[in-house]
Design a protein around this motif. Structure first.
Motif, mmCIF file in Angstrom:
data_model
loop_
_atom_site.group_PDB
_atom_site.id
_atom_site.type_symbol
_atom_site.label_atom_id
_atom_site.label_comp_id
_atom_site.label_asym_id
_atom_site.label_seq_id
_atom_site.Cartn_x
_atom_site.Cartn_y
_atom_site.Cartn_z
ATOM 1 N N TYR A 48 0.836 -1.196 0.000
ATOM 2 C CA TYR A 48 0.000 0.000 0.000
ATOM 3 C C TYR A 48 0.872 1.248 0.000
ATOM 4 O O TYR A 48 0.693 2.163 -0.784
ATOM 5 C CB TYR A 48 -0.905 0.001 1.225
ATOM 6 N N GLN A 49 1.906 1.258 0.887
ATOM 7 C CA GLN A 49 2.802 2.397 0.952
ATOM 8 C C GLN A 49 3.608 2.512 -0.342
ATOM 9 O O GLN A 49 3.912 3.591 -0.801
ATOM 10 C CB GLN A 49 3.740 2.227 2.145
ATOM 11 N N ARG A 50 3.925 1.383 -0.925
ATOM 12 C CA ARG A 50 4.648 1.365 -2.196
ATOM 13 C C ARG A 50 3.914 2.181 -3.256
ATOM 14 O O ARG A 50 4.511 2.942 -3.997
ATOM 15 C CB ARG A 50 4.799 -0.079 -2.681
ATOM 16 N N VAL A 52 1.918 4.647 -2.819
ATOM 17 C CA VAL A 52 2.029 6.082 -2.543
ATOM 18 C C VAL A 52 3.400 6.595 -2.986
ATOM 19 O O VAL A 52 3.520 7.650 -3.605
ATOM 20 C CB VAL A 52 1.814 6.359 -1.039
ATOM 21 N N LEU A 53 4.436 5.804 -2.655
ATOM 22 C CA LEU A 53 5.792 6.210 -3.043
ATOM 23 C C LEU A 53 5.921 6.268 -4.572
ATOM 24 O O LEU A 53 6.526 7.191 -5.116
ATOM 25 C CB LEU A 53 6.834 5.243 -2.467
ATOM 26 N N GLU A 54 5.334 5.278 -5.246
ATOM 27 C CA GLU A 54 5.347 5.281 -6.722
ATOM 28 C C GLU A 54 4.765 6.585 -7.242
ATOM 29 O O GLU A 54 5.293 7.199 -8.162
ATOM 30 C CB GLU A 54 4.492 4.120 -7.265
ATOM 31 N N ILE A 56 4.557 9.454 -5.644
ATOM 32 C CA ILE A 56 5.385 10.627 -5.317
ATOM 33 C C ILE A 56 6.582 10.731 -6.266
ATOM 34 O O ILE A 56 6.911 11.822 -6.734
ATOM 35 C CB ILE A 56 5.837 10.566 -3.844
ATOM 36 N N ILE A 57 7.198 9.590 -6.582
ATOM 37 C CA ILE A 57 8.391 9.693 -7.433
ATOM 38 C C ILE A 57 8.036 9.907 -8.905
ATOM 39 O O ILE A 57 8.911 10.150 -9.714
ATOM 40 C CB ILE A 57 9.338 8.477 -7.307
ATOM 41 N N SER A 58 6.764 9.822 -9.243
ATOM 42 C CA SER A 58 6.411 10.025 -10.648
ATOM 43 C C SER A 58 6.510 11.494 -11.050
ATOM 44 O O SER A 58 6.421 11.831 -12.225
ATOM 45 C CB SER A 58 4.995 9.509 -10.913
ATOM 46 N N ARG A 59 6.705 12.387 -10.077
ATOM 47 C CA ARG A 59 6.857 13.806 -10.397
ATOM 48 C C ARG A 59 8.147 14.011 -11.192
ATOM 49 O O ARG A 59 9.172 13.436 -10.886
ATOM 50 C CB ARG A 59 6.920 14.585 -9.088
ATOM 51 N N GLU A 60 8.073 14.863 -12.212
ATOM 52 C CA GLU A 60 9.246 15.135 -13.050
ATOM 53 C C GLU A 60 10.131 16.194 -12.405
ATOM 54 O O GLU A 60 9.630 17.240 -12.014
ATOM 55 C CB GLU A 60 8.791 15.676 -14.406
ATOM 56 N N PRO A 61 11.434 15.965 -12.329
ATOM 57 C CA PRO A 61 12.304 17.038 -11.823
ATOM 58 C C PRO A 61 12.318 18.209 -12.802
ATOM 59 O O PRO A 61 12.355 18.009 -14.008
ATOM 60 C CB PRO A 61 13.691 16.388 -11.757
ATOM 61 N N LEU A 62 12.254 19.423 -12.259
ATOM 62 C CA LEU A 62 12.267 20.608 -13.125
ATOM 63 C C LEU A 62 13.683 21.127 -13.311
ATOM 64 O O LEU A 62 14.049 21.595 -14.376
ATOM 65 C CB LEU A 62 11.409 21.714 -12.498
#
Lengths: 321, 255
Positions: A48-50, A52-54, A56-62
């Motif tokens: 379940y936490q995985r 959420v982490l997935e 969060i990390i899907s955001r693209e670095p600017l």
């Protein structure tokens, strides 16, 4: 009395048993409800936490970092890395580059694509984020009071941007080539003795031990210079000291045309009454004609000003060159 | 003999097809979109890491580059800040003046204290301390705030009900309610960047190298090296939150 007490024992246990049974039922019921309502994989480190982490990390670095900028702008990056701003990221001034990089990686972007060009020039305020004089700023960090700075430079327009004179990619040694610098036998830095760079110059401290002044060795030049028109300036205004982190002392000389023009080029924001100003192109062409020189050659000569104006600085023959 | 040739041919075709498919998939991976989402490390791998942060207040010049970078990188709503810079000015009467105009997103414009009156002044950048025993995760009634296995305090936006308990519980004031989406939000230690082997946006942007993000357990990480060599402090250690954001040159006046 004992007998009756013993006879009632069975009844005394009854309410305890009832409570235990009720508690047991409540526990089981609770566990069942939890099992039904709890999402799959919930809990520390579970699936379940995985999820959420997935997310969060899907955001693209600017912010892309200077290496990415260097893939296309290698020349500028190389210049930038050699000067004192080397630790200032490209994106600190130009803004995050993700859109710009994406637009160019997908092929040449359209003319009207806002991501085609990065914001190129920084406003005055942008430079002052770091370089405005504040009492709380570390004293060894270069900072200016914009009002005093412009007053000293006879700049009339207070909105004049720093980049009119300073190149942000190589702010310090822009106008002098490192090859022209000469190692110098005696240069003291404040931090050789002081733990922190003091706020005052050693001239202002009355009981400061005597340290070498330029005149101690270059008496002739300093004496000669005292009679010239530029005598209100410090030697170090033109002869830069070495970089902070260099072991050997270096003096950077600045007698080249672009350096002179920092003060003497006619600009809309400058007070021309107090500082003689010229339009360098017209000025050079006039003199080329007068002295019968090749204007193109004169234009390319970095020491063109000194051909006539050496007397404004100090005698050349005393320079020991 | 004939059978053998047949078999070899079949095997050759199989191999060729597999090879071609492999090459095709490989090309897709190699030349895919640059910002492709990285694979989340396994929970076991993550629990081997412990992210920490270090701020060198003696190097900070209060330029606000970190605040601008953070706000852009994480799309932080106006008037909220995941990291901000505070200015401490202590005058000769030992009175402390603290300010942080708009989180110092446009640096500081004026001095609060005249030069003659100022005893000392310095800047203290603040951000989420990613505490080991964080108050904010304890008070969350729906379990939306949690510690990731690698020691980052994060929020599950899909579960957060925006009650604001955590905002009140955090002794460092590092959380806010994002009114656009109606949930609490905070510094994620740029979790999306850490997973791409990049450092946080604020540490990248700092022109004075005053911020370092790193793995506390790796003996050779830059963060560990500084912590082993320099003397550091923590913000509000008496709160018992066991923060993981270390400060060099911290003054007693800093709260």
């Amino acid at each position: 009395m004992w007998a009756s007490s013993a006879g009632n024992n069975r009844n005394d246990h009854a309410h305890v048993t009832r409570v235990v049974i009720l508690l047991a039922i409540a526990t089981v019921l609770g566990l069942v409800i939890q099992a039904v309502l709890r999402p799959d994989g919930y809990g520390d480190g579970g699936e379940y936490q995985r999820a959420v982490l997935e997310d969060i990390i899907s955001r693209e670095p600017l912010h892309q970092g200077r290496e990415t900028c260097g893939e296309c702008h290698a020349g500028i990056l190389q210049t930038h890395q050699k000067d004192i701003h080397f630790d200032v990221q490209c994106e600190d001034c130009h803004g995050p580059g993700a859109e710009h990089v994406r637009a160019h990686r997908e092929g040449p972007p359209a003319e009207d694509d806002p991501a085609r060009l990065m914001p190129k020039e920084y406003t005055l305020e942008g430079c002052l984020f770091c370089h405005r004089r504040l009492n709380s700023r570390p004293a060894d960090f270069p900072q200016i009071d914009p009002v005093a700075h412009y007053e000293f430079l006879k700049v009339t327009d207070p909105k004049t941007r720093c980049i009119e004179c300073h190149d942000p990619h190589e702010p310090v040694f822009l106008l002098t080539r490192v090859a022209e610098a000469r190692t110098h036998p005696v240069i003291y830095e404040c931090v050789t003795c002081h733990e922190k760079r003091p706020q005052k110059s050693h001239h202002e401290a009355p009981d400061h031990p005597v340290i070498f002044a330029c005149a101690d060795c270059h008496q002739e030049i300093v004496g000669d210079f005292a009679g010239r028109r530029h005598n209100f300036m410090d030697c170090t205004a033109c002869h830069f000291f070495h970089r902070e982190n260099e072991v050997a002392g270096r003096i950077f000389k600045n007698g080249n045309r672009r350096f002179c023009l920092l003060c003497h080029e006619r600009k809309s924001f400058k007070d021309t009454e107090q500082v003689p100003a010229i339009d360098s192109k017209i000025h050079l062409d006039e003199f080329a004609e007068l002295l019968d020189l090749d204007p193109v050659e004169l234009e390319a000569d970095p020491r063109a000003c000194l051909k006539c104006h050496l007397k404004e600085v100090h005698a050349r023959k005393l320079l020991g060159r | 003999m004939g059978d053998n040739t047949d078999l070899n041919r079949r095997r050759f075709i199989q191999l060729a097809l597999a090879g071609a498919t492999g090459a095709f998939v490989g090309t897709l991976t190699a030349f895919g979109a640059p910002g492709e989402k990285p694979e989340l490390r396994s929970m076991q791998d993550l629990s081997k890491l412990e992210w920490g942060f270090l701020v060198d207040t003696t190097r900070c010049i209060g330029c606000g580059s970190c605040v601008r970078a953070c706000s852009a990188e994480n799309d932080v709503p106006d008037s909220f800040y995941r990291t901000w810079v505070e200015r401490y000015e202590i005058d000769k009467d030992h009175e402390v003046h603290v300010d942080s105009p708009q989180g110092a997103i446009e640096s500081f414009k004026t001095d609060q204290c005249e030069k003659q009156r100022l005893a000392k002044g310095f800047f203290v950048p603040k951000l989420c301390n990613h505490c080991r025993a964080s108050a904010c995760t304890q008070v969350c009634p729906v379990g939306a705030s949690f510690h990731s296995p690698d020691g980052v305090v994060l929020i599950d936006r899909s579960r957060c009900v925006g009650c604001g308990y955590c905002v009140q519980a955090c002794p460092y004031g590092c959380r806010y309610i994002d009114h656009d989406i109606g949930t609490a939000d905070k510094c994620t230690l740029c979790y999306h960047r850490l997973h791409r082997d990049l450092t946080t946006a604020c540490a990248t942007a700092c022109p004075r190298q005053a911020r370092i993000c790193g793995d506390l357990r790796a003996p050779d990480s830059p963060l560990r090296r500084v912590l082993d060599q320099r003397r550091y402090g923590l913000l509000k250690p008496e709160m018992g939150t066991d923060p993981k954001c270390y400060y060099l040159g911290l003054d007693l006046e800093v709260k």
